[in-house]
Each structure stands twice: as C-alpha cells, then as structure tokens.
Design an enzyme around this catalytic site. Structure first.
Site, mmCIF file in Angstrom:
data_model
loop_
_atom_site.group_PDB
_atom_site.id
_atom_site.type_symbol
_atom_site.label_atom_id
_atom_site.label_comp_id
_atom_site.label_asym_id
_atom_site.label_seq_id
_atom_site.Cartn_x
_atom_site.Cartn_y
_atom_site.Cartn_z
ATOM 1 C CD GLU A 170 10.758 8.691 6.658
ATOM 2 O OE1 GLU A 170 10.776 9.253 5.559
ATOM 3 O OE2 GLU A 170 11.183 7.544 6.825
ATOM 4 C CD GLU A 352 9.006 4.136 6.382
ATOM 5 O OE1 GLU A 352 10.026 4.350 5.695
ATOM 6 O OE2 GLU A 352 8.003 4.864 6.371
#
Ligand code: IFM
Length: 442
Positions: A170, A352
């Site tokens: 991320e 995720e």
C-alpha cells in the site's frame, strides 16, 4: 450464520484457489528492543498520534510466540501465510545484514515450508528504519536505492524459502497518509510532499523488482496496492469529473505507473511544486513485469465537486464496520472488473480484506456474526468478479489475529483470532472457524 456459502460450481471452491491469512511485522511482532528503531516507534512516542497512546513494543509478542502462532495458522488449514519482514530487524545501521534478525524469519519460513504453507513475504509494510527517515525518508531519492540493497541482501538470505514476494504494501498509505496528510508515520503534512514520497516508493518498487527477478526468479514477485473505489454522489458532470479526479489521485496514481509507466493525466493539473521529481528513466524502472498484483480492499468512498479543492470526499455512511468504514461489497466486484478492463493484468490475489468489529468475548467465545457476514459478502463479490472474467488466484483474510491497528492502536480488532493483550492468549473467533471450514471442506 456459521459458515460461508459460495455457489457450488465456484472456482473459489477448487483446491487450486489459494486461501491465506495476513499479518505485518510492526503490528504483531513486539520485541522492539531486538531491532533498530523505526518511524512507527517515533510516531507512537509523539503525544496525540495514536488513539490509545499505545505502541508496538509488545504487540502480539509474536517474536516470542511465533511457534504457537504458526501452529495456529496451520490449524486453520490455510494454504498460505502473508507476513512482512521488518527492515529494522534484519539490517544494521551500516546497511549490512543483521544475522540474528534474518534468522528469525528463516526459522519461520522453514517451519511454514515443513507444514506445506506457502509464504507470501512483503518486504515493506511501513516500518522504515528511523535512521533513514532522519536522512529524509521517502522524500529522499536515495531511500529507494537503500531499499533495493536491503531487498538484495534479504532475497539472497531467504533463497528458496519464499513462494511470493511483494515489494511494497500500500504505497498510497506510506505516501499520502504518512507524507501528505500526516496521520501515519512519519506524520509529515503538505501537498508538496505526498507525490514526491510516492514517486520514491514506486521507484523503490521498480528497483526491487529487478533485484527479485535476478535473485529469486522462481517466486511470484509483485506489489500490493490498496484501492478505495470512488463513487460520484450524483450524475452531474461536475460530480463525475471530481470523482474521476479523486480516483486518479488516490488509486490510479499507484496503479498506472506500475502497470503502464505513466502517472494519470491529472499530474498536469497539479502545481509544479506538488509534482514528483521524475528523472529520465524512472518511469521505465517503475513499470516492471509483475507475476501478480496484490489488491487490498476494505470499503468505498463517495465524492462530489468542490469549489475550493479538486474534490470533496463525503463521510462514510451506514452500514459501517467498527472503524467507521462503509460496508459495500459490490465495490470489490466493480473494482476488479474495472481494473481488468483498464489494464493488462497479471493474476490477482486479494492480499487483504476483512473488518474491524466490536467483538465481545462471552463464555470464552467470540460470536462475530457481523464479521462473518462481511467475509461472506466479500468472498461472493470476488466470485462475481471471477464470473466476469477476472483472474483471481487467491484471497487473504486481514488479519490472522487482532493487532496494532496503526493510528487506532489496539482499539480496533481486525482478527479472525482474538488476542487477549494481557495474557497473549489467542482464541479463534467464529469467523475464523467459518473461514477454516470453507478452506478445509473444499
Ligand atoms: O491494518 C491495516 C494493514 O496494515 C494495511 N491495510 C489495511 C489494514 C486495516 O487498516
């Protein structure tokens, strides 16, 4: 509801589909005294930054409890475990390998292999060594080259033990949250910083991909990006344009350079001082062939036009999880389909997905029906995307266990396993049992 239901003929019920659980070093490891300080240690020590004033000093004491934790992972029946390497645990101040630190990961990886659990290793999940931040952190181009040197040492030391490497987790969070709005470490604020940090992170990714291709050609090498799909509140031209800008600013800013070697066109609309410093050849380095793309998804956001800014982001609306994020599973299907339409994608792993819920332990049990419903809806959303032609090869629940949720500290619980932070006792929640059943009954 005690079990997840996918359509009988779903490819997600085949043994080839990889199911896993995910964690990250700073969020679970503890043993901060056995590694170098990182930016999150410093951030946690700054008053007012973490909701419950906590830090990562002990966390889930995973360094001490790792054997039991691997046993726990195995008991769930998962195919894979996604973990991250703590850069400050495996590297010394002079940039050489810390043998004791790397041995910790070697023993875990050997144990995972012995148990036939695939290791998905993330090389950077936000714990930048503090001494590198002291030299400018991700605002310093040299950090990208430091990262490549670290990846070179680690990938040689872990040779043959890793099924998949992700360079970064991320980069949106590291750059935007950390260097633009300052709600994550290192807490720097300013539009003149965010895009510069992002560029150096993406450069680090590209340099690391080259290293991995050389040192570990047998593993699946790629990157993990998070996406928060943007929805316009109305069909007015102005709201739609503002929403498209938001999508380019928060989502495609990372995806487009990695996949196509260019920033979104909105770069031209940013004042020069807010743009990254792009040197000749950078975009080619950033755009490396990927063996997989990791997609992290939790929620969506709604936008409208603004008189004073590029866009106006609306607050999340009900239904929401305990962290205040809207539950909107169809956005995951739409995201995957839109990425498939826009880009020439490698296989996708949902690296995720999960929910923070206000869990209650009653008679030794956490009956988290809300989390079970969240997972069920999102697993089905992935299945819907597969039916529309998207190549999704695996899914990881975030998270294996409750842990340090960054600026929220320990107040938000994302685990499918409950952690009692006083005793470090782990208790599999009903969501964990449902996940395990889905996997083992295939
Ligand atoms: O806990 C984080 C994780 O570290 C990165 N992705 C989002 C999760 C939930 O906020």
């Amino acid at each position: 509801m005690t079990q997840f239901t996918l359509p009988k003929n779903s490819t997600m019920l085949s043994k080839d589909f990889i199911y896993g659980v995910a964690t990250a070093s700073f969020q679970i490891e503890g043993a901060a005294d056995q590694r170098l300080p990182c930016i999150w240690d410093t951030f946690c020590a700054t008053p007012g930054k973490i909701a419950d004033n906590s830090n990562g000093d002990s966390a889930c004491e995973h360094v001490k409890n790792w054997q039991d934790d691997v046993e726990l992972i195995d008991s769930l029946g998962v195919d894979a475990y996604r973990l991250s390497i703590s850069w400050p645990r495996v590297i010394k101040l002079d940039g050489t390998l810390n043998q004791e630190g790397i041995n910790f990961y070697i023993t875990i990886l050997d144990e995972l292999m012995r148990r036939n659990i695939k290791a998905f290793v993330t090389l950077y999940h936000w714990d930048l060594p503090q001494h590198l931040e002291d030299k400018g952190g991700w605002l310093n181009r040299e950090t990208a080259y430091e990262f490549a040197r670290y990846v070179d040492l680690v990938s040689k030391a872990l040779s043959g033990k890793v099924y998949s490497y992700a360079t970064l987790n991320e980069p949106f969070c590291s750059s935007y949250l950390g260097y633009e709005i300052g709600v994550h470490a290192p807490g720097i604020k300013g539009r003149e910083f965010g895009r510069k940090a992002a560029h150096h992170l993406l450069l680090a990714h590209g340099l690391a991909m080259k290293v991995l291709t050389k040192n570990s050609p047998e593993s699946l090498n790629g990157i993990v990006l998070n996406f928060t799909p943007c929805y316009s509140v109305s069909s007015s031209e102005a709201d739609i344009a503002a929403t498209a800008f938001a999508d380019d600013y928060i989502n495609q800013w990372y995806m487009k350079p990695v996949m196509q070697g260019a920033y979104p066109d909105i770069i031209e609309q940013l004042p020069p001082a807010h743009r990254p410093d792009i040197l000749a050849g950078d975009m080619d380095i950033i755009c490396q062939p990927l063996d997989f793309l990791g997609v992290n998804f939790y929620t969506r956001l709604r936008y409208e036009a603004s008189d004073t800014d590029y866009y106006h982001e609306l607050p999340h609306q009900a239904p929401m999880t305990d962290i205040g994020w809207e539950i909107y599973p169809s956005a995951l299907t739409e995201l995957l389909v839109s990425l498939h339409q826009k880009y020439d994608l490698p296989p996708i792993y949902i690296t995720e997905n999960g929910a923070a819920m206000a869990d209650k332990m009653v008679d030794g049990e956490v009956n988290d029906q809300d989390r079970i419903a969240y997972y069920n809806a999102h697993l089905n959303a992935v299945n819907d995307a597969i039916l529309q032609g998207v190549n999704v090869a695996g899914y990881f629940a975030w998270s294996l266990m409750d842990n340090f949720e960054w600026a929220e500290g320990y107040s938000k619980r994302f685990g499918i396993v409950h952690v009692d932070y006083n005793t470090q006792i782990r208790t599999v929640k009903l969501s964990g049992k449902a996940y395990s059943q889905l996997i083992t009954r295939r």
